[in-house]
Scaffold this motif. Structure first.
Motif, PDB file in Angstrom:
ATOM      1  N   ASN A 111     -65.485  -0.682  62.415  1.00 33.26           N
ATOM      2  CA  ASN A 111     -65.129  -0.974  61.089  1.00 33.26           C
ATOM      3  C   ASN A 111     -63.553  -1.441  61.148  1.00 33.26           C
ATOM      4  OD1 ASN A 111     -64.258  -0.837  58.331  1.00 33.26           O
ATOM      5  ND2 ASN A 111     -65.813   0.781  57.685  1.00 33.26           N
ATOM      6  N   GLN A 112     -63.221  -2.481  60.768  1.00 31.22           N
ATOM      7  CA  GLN A 112     -61.727  -2.960  61.076  1.00 31.22           C
ATOM      8  C   GLN A 112     -60.745  -2.274  59.823  1.00 31.22           C
ATOM      9  OE1 GLN A 112     -61.629  -7.050  61.558  1.00 31.22           O
ATOM     10  NE2 GLN A 112     -62.572  -7.066  63.702  1.00 31.22           N
ATOM     11  N   GLU A 113     -61.619  -2.068  58.793  1.00 30.20           N
ATOM     12  CA  GLU A 113     -60.775  -1.393  57.630  1.00 30.20           C
ATOM     13  C   GLU A 113     -60.111  -0.137  58.031  1.00 30.20           C
ATOM     14  OE1 GLU A 113     -61.318   0.165  53.244  1.00 30.20           O
ATOM     15  OE2 GLU A 113     -63.128  -0.624  54.375  1.00 30.20           O
ATOM     16  N   TYR A 114     -60.739   0.726  59.043  1.00 28.93           N
ATOM     17  CA  TYR A 114     -60.140   1.968  59.486  1.00 28.93           C
ATOM     18  C   TYR A 114     -59.616   1.945  60.760  1.00 28.93           C
ATOM     19  CZ  TYR A 114     -62.388   4.125  55.276  1.00 28.93           C
ATOM     20  OH  TYR A 114     -62.817   4.376  53.912  1.00 28.93           O
ATOM     21  N   GLN A 115     -59.843   0.765  61.606  1.00 30.56           N
ATOM     22  CA  GLN A 115     -59.569   0.667  62.842  1.00 30.56           C
ATOM     23  C   GLN A 115     -57.804   0.615  63.179  1.00 30.56           C
ATOM     24  OE1 GLN A 115     -60.139  -3.129  65.606  1.00 30.56           O
ATOM     25  NE2 GLN A 115     -61.990  -1.801  65.555  1.00 30.56           N
ATOM     26  N   SER A 116     -57.436   1.749  64.002  1.00 33.12           N
ATOM     27  CA  SER A 116     -55.962   1.645  64.203  1.00 33.12           C
ATOM     28  C   SER A 116     -56.086   1.170  65.794  1.00 33.12           C
ATOM     29  CB  SER A 116     -55.380   3.029  63.962  1.00 33.12           C
ATOM     30  OG  SER A 116     -56.153   3.974  64.357  1.00 33.12           O
ATOM     31  N   LEU A 117     -56.901   1.771  66.556  1.00 31.31           N
ATOM     32  CA  LEU A 117     -57.101   1.579  67.897  1.00 31.31           C
ATOM     33  C   LEU A 117     -58.360   0.619  67.973  1.00 31.31           C
ATOM     34  CD1 LEU A 117     -56.278   4.996  69.555  1.00 31.31           C
ATOM     35  CD2 LEU A 117     -54.630   2.888  69.590  1.00 31.31           C
ATOM     36  N   ASP A 118     -58.171  -0.433  69.004  1.00 25.92           N
ATOM     37  CA  ASP A 118     -59.277  -1.031  69.272  1.00 25.92           C
ATOM     38  C   ASP A 118     -60.130  -0.581  70.252  1.00 25.92           C
ATOM     39  OD1 ASP A 118     -61.098  -3.217  69.599  1.00 25.92           O
ATOM     40  OD2 ASP A 118     -59.879  -4.781  70.490  1.00 25.92           O
ATOM     41  N   LEU A 119     -61.216   0.113  69.885  1.00 23.33           N
ATOM     42  CA  LEU A 119     -62.040   1.085  70.956  1.00 23.33           C
ATOM     43  C   LEU A 119     -63.418   0.091  71.118  1.00 23.33           C
ATOM     44  CD1 LEU A 119     -61.467   4.391  69.711  1.00 23.33           C
ATOM     45  CD2 LEU A 119     -60.344   3.379  71.613  1.00 23.33           C
ATOM     46  N   THR A 120     -63.368  -1.053  70.694  1.00 22.57           N
ATOM     47  CA  THR A 120     -64.718  -1.846  70.505  1.00 22.57           C
ATOM     48  C   THR A 120     -65.148  -2.201  72.051  1.00 22.57           C
ATOM     49  OG1 THR A 120     -63.442  -3.900  70.377  1.00 22.57           O
ATOM     50  CG2 THR A 120     -64.362  -3.125  68.435  1.00 22.57           C
ATOM     51  N   TRP A 121     -64.496  -2.017  72.838  1.00 21.04           N
ATOM     52  CA  TRP A 121     -64.750  -2.208  74.346  1.00 21.04           C
ATOM     53  C   TRP A 121     -65.892  -1.045  74.813  1.00 21.04           C
ATOM     54  CZ3 TRP A 121     -63.876   2.368  77.209  1.00 21.04           C
ATOM     55  CH2 TRP A 121     -63.117   3.170  76.828  1.00 21.04           C
ATOM     56  N   LEU A 122     -66.049   0.113  73.833  1.00 20.42           N
ATOM     57  CA  LEU A 122     -67.079   1.103  74.211  1.00 20.42           C
ATOM     58  C   LEU A 122     -68.355   0.541  73.874  1.00 20.42           C
ATOM     59  CD1 LEU A 122     -65.292   4.193  72.754  1.00 20.42           C
ATOM     60  CD2 LEU A 122     -65.853   3.644  75.134  1.00 20.42           C
ATOM     61  N   ALA A 123     -68.606  -0.804  73.255  1.00 17.98           N
ATOM     62  CA  ALA A 123     -69.929  -1.447  73.296  1.00 17.98           C
ATOM     63  C   ALA A 123     -70.508  -1.420  74.334  1.00 17.98           C
ATOM     64  CB  ALA A 123     -69.632  -2.527  72.508  1.00 17.98           C
ATOM     65  N   ASN A 124     -69.796  -1.597  75.322  1.00 15.26           N
ATOM     66  CA  ASN A 124     -70.293  -1.916  76.890  1.00 15.26           C
ATOM     67  C   ASN A 124     -70.857  -0.626  77.500  1.00 15.26           C
ATOM     68  OD1 ASN A 124     -69.532  -4.463  76.893  1.00 15.26           O
ATOM     69  ND2 ASN A 124     -67.490  -3.827  77.399  1.00 15.26           N
ATOM     70  N   TYR A 125     -70.758   0.541  76.650  1.00 16.93           N
ATOM     71  CA  TYR A 125     -71.247   1.669  77.199  1.00 16.93           C
ATOM     72  C   TYR A 125     -72.011   2.566  75.941  1.00 16.93           C
ATOM     73  CZ  TYR A 125     -67.447   0.900  80.458  1.00 16.93           C
ATOM     74  OH  TYR A 125     -66.688   0.103  81.455  1.00 16.93           O
ATOM     75  N   PRO A 126     -73.229   1.927  75.859  1.00 15.75           N
ATOM     76  CA  PRO A 126     -74.298   2.638  74.754  1.00 15.75           C
ATOM     77  C   PRO A 126     -74.483   4.148  74.962  1.00 15.75           C
ATOM     78  CG  PRO A 126     -75.338   1.137  75.878  1.00 15.75           C
ATOM     79  CD  PRO A 126     -73.990   0.993  76.245  1.00 15.75           C
ATOM     80  N   ALA A 127     -74.451   4.602  76.071  1.00 11.00           N
ATOM     81  CA  ALA A 127     -74.856   5.864  76.394  1.00 11.00           C
ATOM     82  C   ALA A 127     -73.705   6.719  76.051  1.00 11.00           C
ATOM     83  CB  ALA A 127     -75.224   6.206  77.679  1.00 11.00           C
ATOM     84  N   ILE A 128     -72.679   6.472  76.000  1.00 11.83           N
ATOM     85  CA  ILE A 128     -71.277   7.131  75.554  1.00 11.83           C
ATOM     86  C   ILE A 128     -71.297   7.171  74.039  1.00 11.83           C
ATOM     87  CG2 ILE A 128     -68.742   7.181  75.419  1.00 11.83           C
ATOM     88  CD1 ILE A 128     -69.057   6.042  78.269  1.00 11.83           C
ATOM     89  N   MET A 129     -71.705   6.364  73.459  1.00 16.26           N
ATOM     90  CA  MET A 129     -71.762   6.043  71.869  1.00 16.26           C
ATOM     91  C   MET A 129     -72.620   7.036  71.312  1.00 16.26           C
ATOM     92  SD  MET A 129     -69.406   3.899  70.694  1.00 16.26           S
ATOM     93  CE  MET A 129     -68.557   4.900  71.750  1.00 16.26           C
ATOM     94  N   ASP A 130     -73.841   7.103  72.178  1.00 11.83           N
ATOM     95  CA  ASP A 130     -74.969   7.898  71.711  1.00 11.83           C
ATOM     96  C   ASP A 130     -74.682   9.289  71.879  1.00 11.83           C
ATOM     97  OD1 ASP A 130     -76.572   5.826  71.132  1.00 11.83           O
ATOM     98  OD2 ASP A 130     -77.659   6.103  72.924  1.00 11.83           O
TER      99      ASP A 130
END
Length: 329
Positions: free
Chosen positions: A217-236
């Motif tokens: 959500n770019q409205e609240y994003q202060s650090l670009d952590l979208t690279w974590l999309a490559n690690y869905p297990a970490i997101m879970d």
């Protein structure tokens, strides 16, 4: 031993544990440290209103009094209802900032704690329909409980004044300090529990996607952590760990074995909220509330060396003669 006697002993033990939990005198060091940080947070967050004070709190600002009265709690009260001119509004605002600053530095601490609570509630009530968030709720909660105990017994100008006057007995353990800390602890447990139960009603918290949607959500994003999309297990893992932390905080924060891990989890979650989602003040105020679970002995081990240096620089040995041995703050 009969059933009646066993039952009687059980309830006697339960009553003793209840009394020890609430009414054991405790060192006010933890409560005093919370006062310092809460006063600083109240001062900073209300100072920010100064950039557009009239628009936020003026009787004809973005939230006119006539517009919010129909949707406000009929039993709520704020001193802003009595303010009709800009010069009076600025006068009250500057006086409020002075109150919060005095609470932070510990000047007339008990009086300032009461005034700070009334003032924080008045600001929150005035902006409730449009700008009342978790930060304001925790600010008011901490200010409320600071009223109940000797929050200026340590790390305060009140204490330095006692040292300078030569009247500097060691801050005595206090039942009121223990009651104030216990109430903060229990209130914090309730907040986390209901936050976790609320998350369990959302599909994204069950399927593991909630943390991803937060960082994307770019409205609240202060650090670009979208690279974590490559690690869905970490997101879970982060998503489910957050729910586990909040639901079971009220159970796992009390045992000595698990308390450090829960506090470490609080630092991780609220540090992520502060740095990753741009909600710095909310993340910090939740960590301030978690200080209630830090023992007074630990607080004194961390803070007393600095406090003693300050008291030595200001008042010497407390008799005006000066000494190499720091006076106790």
């Amino acid at each position: 031993m009969g059933v009646w006697q066993r039952t009687r002993e059980y309830f006697n033990t339960l009553a003793t544990a209840w009394d020890e939990f609430w009414f054991t005198p405790t060192d006010p060091a933890t409560l005093s440290l919370i006062r310092v940080f809460t006063g600083a947070m109240l001062f900073y967050t209300h100072l920010i209103w100064s950039w557009d004070l009239i628009a936020f709190f003026g009787p004809n600002g973005w939230l006119p009094l006539e517009a919010i009265r129909p949707v406000s709690d009929p039993y709520s009260w704020t001193f802003f209802n009595l303010i009709g001119s800009h010069w009076l509004l600025w006068t009250v605002h500057l006086a409020s900032l002075l109150i919060f600053f005095c609470l932070m530095v510990g000047l007339f601490s008990r009086t300032m704690a009461v005034l700070a609570f009334i003032t924080a509630i008045s600001y929150a009530t005035r902006v409730t329909p449009g700008a009342f968030w978790g930060l304001d709720k925790i600010n008011c909660m901490l200010a409320m409980y600071l009223m109940l105990g000797p929050c200026g017994a340590r790390y305060s100008l009140d204490r330095l004044w006692q040292l300078q006057k030569g009247f500097a007995p060691e801050a005595a353990p206090s039942i009121a300090a223990n009651v104030a800390i216990r109430l903060i602890q229990i209130h914090l447990c309730i907040i986390y529990l209901f936050s976790g139960l609320g998350k369990l009603q959302g599909d994204f918290w069950w399927n593991g996607a909630a943390v991803w949607y937060s960082i994307a959500n770019q409205e609240y994003q202060s650090l670009d952590l979208t690279w974590l999309a490559n690690y869905p297990a970490i997101m879970d893992l982060l998503t489910h760990a957050t729910v586990f932390f909040e639901v079971f905080y009220c159970c796992l924060i009390w045992p000595r074995l698990t308390r450090p891990w829960m506090l470490l989890g609080a630092v991780g979650i609220h540090g992520f909220i502060a740095l990753g989602l741009g909600m710095m003040t909310f993340g910090l105020v939740m960590l301030i509330a978690n200080l209630a679970f830090i023992s007074p002995a630990t607080v004194r081990r961390w803070v007393d060396p600095l406090a003693r240096r300050i008291s030595l620089a200001v008042v010497g040995d407390g008799t005006g003669q000066g000494t190499r041995e720091p006076a106790r703050a």
